[in-house]
Design a protein around this motif. Structure first.
Motif, PDB file in Angstrom:
ATOM      1  N   ASN A 212      30.956  42.163  39.366  1.00  0.00           N
ATOM      2  CA  ASN A 212      31.889  41.101  38.981  1.00  0.00           C
ATOM      3  C   ASN A 212      33.200  41.749  38.537  1.00  0.00           C
ATOM      4  O   ASN A 212      33.191  42.778  37.846  1.00  0.00           O
ATOM      5  CB  ASN A 212      31.306  40.252  37.858  1.00  0.00           C
ATOM      6  N   PRO A 213      34.341  41.177  38.911  1.00  0.00           N
ATOM      7  CA  PRO A 213      35.618  41.887  38.763  1.00  0.00           C
ATOM      8  C   PRO A 213      36.094  42.127  37.344  1.00  0.00           C
ATOM      9  O   PRO A 213      36.926  43.018  37.118  1.00  0.00           O
ATOM     10  CB  PRO A 213      36.599  41.001  39.527  1.00  0.00           C
ATOM     11  N   PHE A 214      35.593  41.367  36.350  1.00  0.00           N
ATOM     12  CA  PHE A 214      36.118  41.526  34.996  1.00  0.00           C
ATOM     13  C   PHE A 214      35.054  41.997  34.014  1.00  0.00           C
ATOM     14  O   PHE A 214      35.201  41.844  32.800  1.00  0.00           O
ATOM     15  CB  PHE A 214      36.730  40.195  34.528  1.00  0.00           C
ATOM     16  N   VAL A 215      33.996  42.605  34.533  1.00  0.00           N
ATOM     17  CA  VAL A 215      32.889  43.073  33.703  1.00  0.00           C
ATOM     18  C   VAL A 215      33.355  44.046  32.625  1.00  0.00           C
ATOM     19  O   VAL A 215      32.923  43.971  31.469  1.00  0.00           O
ATOM     20  CB  VAL A 215      31.805  43.730  34.585  1.00  0.00           C
ATOM     21  N   ASN A 216      34.249  44.926  32.971  1.00  0.00           N
ATOM     22  CA  ASN A 216      34.675  45.972  32.031  1.00  0.00           C
ATOM     23  C   ASN A 216      36.062  45.733  31.448  1.00  0.00           C
ATOM     24  O   ASN A 216      36.683  46.660  30.932  1.00  0.00           O
ATOM     25  CB  ASN A 216      34.637  47.332  32.739  1.00  0.00           C
ATOM     26  N   ARG A 217      36.523  44.500  31.502  1.00  0.00           N
ATOM     27  CA  ARG A 217      37.853  44.178  30.985  1.00  0.00           C
ATOM     28  C   ARG A 217      37.723  43.485  29.641  1.00  0.00           C
ATOM     29  O   ARG A 217      36.975  42.511  29.503  1.00  0.00           O
ATOM     30  CB  ARG A 217      38.602  43.290  31.968  1.00  0.00           C
ATOM     31  N   SER A 218      38.434  43.978  28.657  1.00  0.00           N
ATOM     32  CA  SER A 218      38.394  43.355  27.340  1.00  0.00           C
ATOM     33  C   SER A 218      39.070  41.997  27.387  1.00  0.00           C
ATOM     34  O   SER A 218      39.959  41.752  28.216  1.00  0.00           O
ATOM     35  CB  SER A 218      39.094  44.248  26.305  1.00  0.00           C
ATOM     36  N   MET A 219      38.649  41.086  26.514  1.00  0.00           N
ATOM     37  CA  MET A 219      39.202  39.741  26.432  1.00  0.00           C
ATOM     38  C   MET A 219      39.074  38.991  27.752  1.00  0.00           C
ATOM     39  O   MET A 219      39.950  38.227  28.150  1.00  0.00           O
ATOM     40  CB  MET A 219      40.664  39.774  25.990  1.00  0.00           C
ATOM     41  N   ALA A 220      37.972  39.226  28.446  1.00  0.00           N
ATOM     42  CA  ALA A 220      37.699  38.505  29.688  1.00  0.00           C
ATOM     43  C   ALA A 220      36.209  38.193  29.743  1.00  0.00           C
ATOM     44  O   ALA A 220      35.372  39.005  29.326  1.00  0.00           O
ATOM     45  CB  ALA A 220      38.111  39.319  30.905  1.00  0.00           C
ATOM     46  N   GLN A 221      35.889  37.021  30.260  1.00  0.00           N
ATOM     47  CA  GLN A 221      34.488  36.640  30.396  1.00  0.00           C
ATOM     48  C   GLN A 221      33.908  37.310  31.640  1.00  0.00           C
ATOM     49  O   GLN A 221      34.457  37.171  32.741  1.00  0.00           O
ATOM     50  CB  GLN A 221      34.371  35.117  30.525  1.00  0.00           C
ATOM     51  N   PRO A 222      32.797  38.029  31.498  1.00  0.00           N
ATOM     52  CA  PRO A 222      32.268  38.799  32.632  1.00  0.00           C
ATOM     53  C   PRO A 222      31.727  37.934  33.766  1.00  0.00           C
ATOM     54  O   PRO A 222      31.537  38.435  34.879  1.00  0.00           O
ATOM     55  CB  PRO A 222      31.161  39.644  31.999  1.00  0.00           C
ATOM     56  N   GLU A 223      31.469  36.649  33.495  1.00  0.00           N
ATOM     57  CA  GLU A 223      30.964  35.764  34.545  1.00  0.00           C
ATOM     58  C   GLU A 223      32.041  35.396  35.566  1.00  0.00           C
ATOM     59  O   GLU A 223      31.725  34.923  36.662  1.00  0.00           O
ATOM     60  CB  GLU A 223      30.424  34.464  33.926  1.00  0.00           C
ATOM     61  N   ILE A 224      33.318  35.580  35.235  1.00  0.00           N
ATOM     62  CA  ILE A 224      34.404  35.112  36.100  1.00  0.00           C
ATOM     63  C   ILE A 224      34.491  35.943  37.378  1.00  0.00           C
ATOM     64  O   ILE A 224      34.540  37.169  37.344  1.00  0.00           O
ATOM     65  CB  ILE A 224      35.745  35.141  35.350  1.00  0.00           C
ATOM     66  N   TYR A 225      34.530  35.228  38.493  1.00  0.00           N
ATOM     67  CA  TYR A 225      34.691  35.845  39.805  1.00  0.00           C
ATOM     68  C   TYR A 225      36.134  35.710  40.294  1.00  0.00           C
ATOM     69  O   TYR A 225      36.692  36.630  40.892  1.00  0.00           O
ATOM     70  CB  TYR A 225      33.731  35.181  40.788  1.00  0.00           C
TER      71      TYR A 225
END
Length: 387
Positions: free
Chosen positions: A221-234
């Protein structure tokens, strides 16, 4: 579907009576064929049908979701005259607003073996719930209403823009379409906020768990390792992607995003992309176009000046009843009732063709196990295209 309840009430009052045959034009299409819109099941009627799905289990059954919270099924035969109740969760569903209710259904790819299916609904707690249910152990034709396992829940600040589709991708993951939370103009800025599950396409692994979650997060998933982002978002930057679908041949994910007050759009969804709302509406600036170069443009924009004011996403056609439509994305508009076919040109651009003007309030599309396309309308009937 649209952002103002008053608009929907007006539209419903204008909708054709169930006893009147809709006026339908049958124009020649670009490939020289002659298309007709016909009732797929003349002896059946439904109340606000919002989804049509096949379990692809070899049973030749199709399932219709009614917004109030009911799912029924029947044999895929045009002579069928009765339906069987599959699940009734109307006591849990809030459908007090025109865009709330039981909105989506998806069968697990291994449904025949595990009996799992997934629904998307709005509850009286002003939340969206993504839940798994299971077939009854005593009756394979019934769901067990007590088997609900809530996978995901998130607040809905207003009664509109709930998205609503759930669909399994070719990768086996469950994709979920969410609206921006409602009202008008995205007052909470959810479309451009990665720290909310709203205004996005979500992607989860229903066959795994992660910590306290009843599902897993795909590692890519594209935002798994991004802070202040929900990891479920595609993908994100969407206003109200009411209907999404995968092309069975190419694997592309298509979304029709309902516009605010000027433009409707069709998007091809890709991992990590930002589709611009609410800075952009279609190809045009809505609030701020300063970062427009960072946004992924729609493959089609339709001005609301045409009378199209609430786009209903469909499917890329892969059936046999209307061969001239093969490979084209078939969609409609809830307000105008027009049905369209969007085709890709050799240079990667897209051309849109009006197939017919039905004057129906078309709420959804669906596929049977032969990949034939069906149309759910709020006159209570299910239609299909024939050539």
């Amino acid at each position: 579907m649209k952002n103002l309840s008053l608009l929907f009430l007006a539209l419903i009052s204008m909708a054709p009576s169930c006893n009147n045959k809709p006026k339908v034009e049958y124009p020649e299409n670009n490939n020289g064929g002659n298309l007709e819109l016909v009732e797929a099941y003349p002896n059946l009627r439904f109340t606000r049908p919002v989804d049509f799905q096949s379990p692809n289990d070899g049973s030749n059954r199709v399932f219709v979701v009614e917004q109030e919270g009911k799912i029924s099924f029947f044999k895929n035969d045009e002579t069928v005259s009765e339906t069987t109740e599959f699940l009734d969760i109307s006591s849990k569903v809030d459908d007090n607003h025109n865009e709330e209710g039981l909105l989506g259904l998806a069968f697990h790819p291994n449904f025949r073996e595990n009996g799992y299916f997934y629904v998307n609904y709005t509850a009286s707690s002003s939340e969206t719930l993504i839940s798994r249910f299971t077939i009854s152990s005593s009756d394979p034709n019934k769901a067990d209403p007590g088997s609900e396992l809530v996978l995901l829940r998130f607040d809905q600040p207003y009664g509109n823009h709930n998205g609503g589709q759930v669909a399994f991708g070719p990768d086996g993951y469950l994709y979920i379409s969410t609206g921006d939370g409602g009202s008008g103009g995205d007052p909470k800025g959810n479309g451009q906020n990665l720290n909310t599950l709203l205004g996005a396409i979500l992607r989860i692994d229903v066959d795994q768990t992660s910590g306290s979650k009843n599902y897993g997060i795909p590692a890519d998933n594209p935002f798994v390792n991004r802070s202040m982002a929900q990891p479920e978002i595609y993908a994100y930057g969407l206003r109200n992607p009411w209907r999404i679908s995968f092309d069975k041949e190419s694997g592309r994910l298509w979304a029709a995003d309902v516009g605010q007050n000027a433009y409707e759009e069709v998007d091809i969804i890709e991992a990590g992309k930002n589709y611009g709302w609410s800075d952009m509406e279609g190809l045009h600036t809505y609030q701020s176009g300063e970062n427009s170069s960072e946004y992924t443009a729609p493959v089609l924009e339709i001005s609301q000046d045409t009378g199209d004011k609430s786009i209903t996403g469909g499917y890329v056609y892969r059936g046999t009843s209307a061969p001239s439509l093969t490979g084209q994305y078939i969609f409609a508009d809830y307000v105008s009732g027009r049905i369209y076919a969007l085709s890709e040109n050799s240079d990667g651009t897209f051309s849109n063709q009006t197939l017919m003007d039905t004057r129906l309030n078309i709420a959804s599309f669906g596929l049977d196990q032969q990949n034939e396309l069906y149309i759910c309308a709020f006159d209570g009937k299910i239609y299909k295209l024939k050539e």
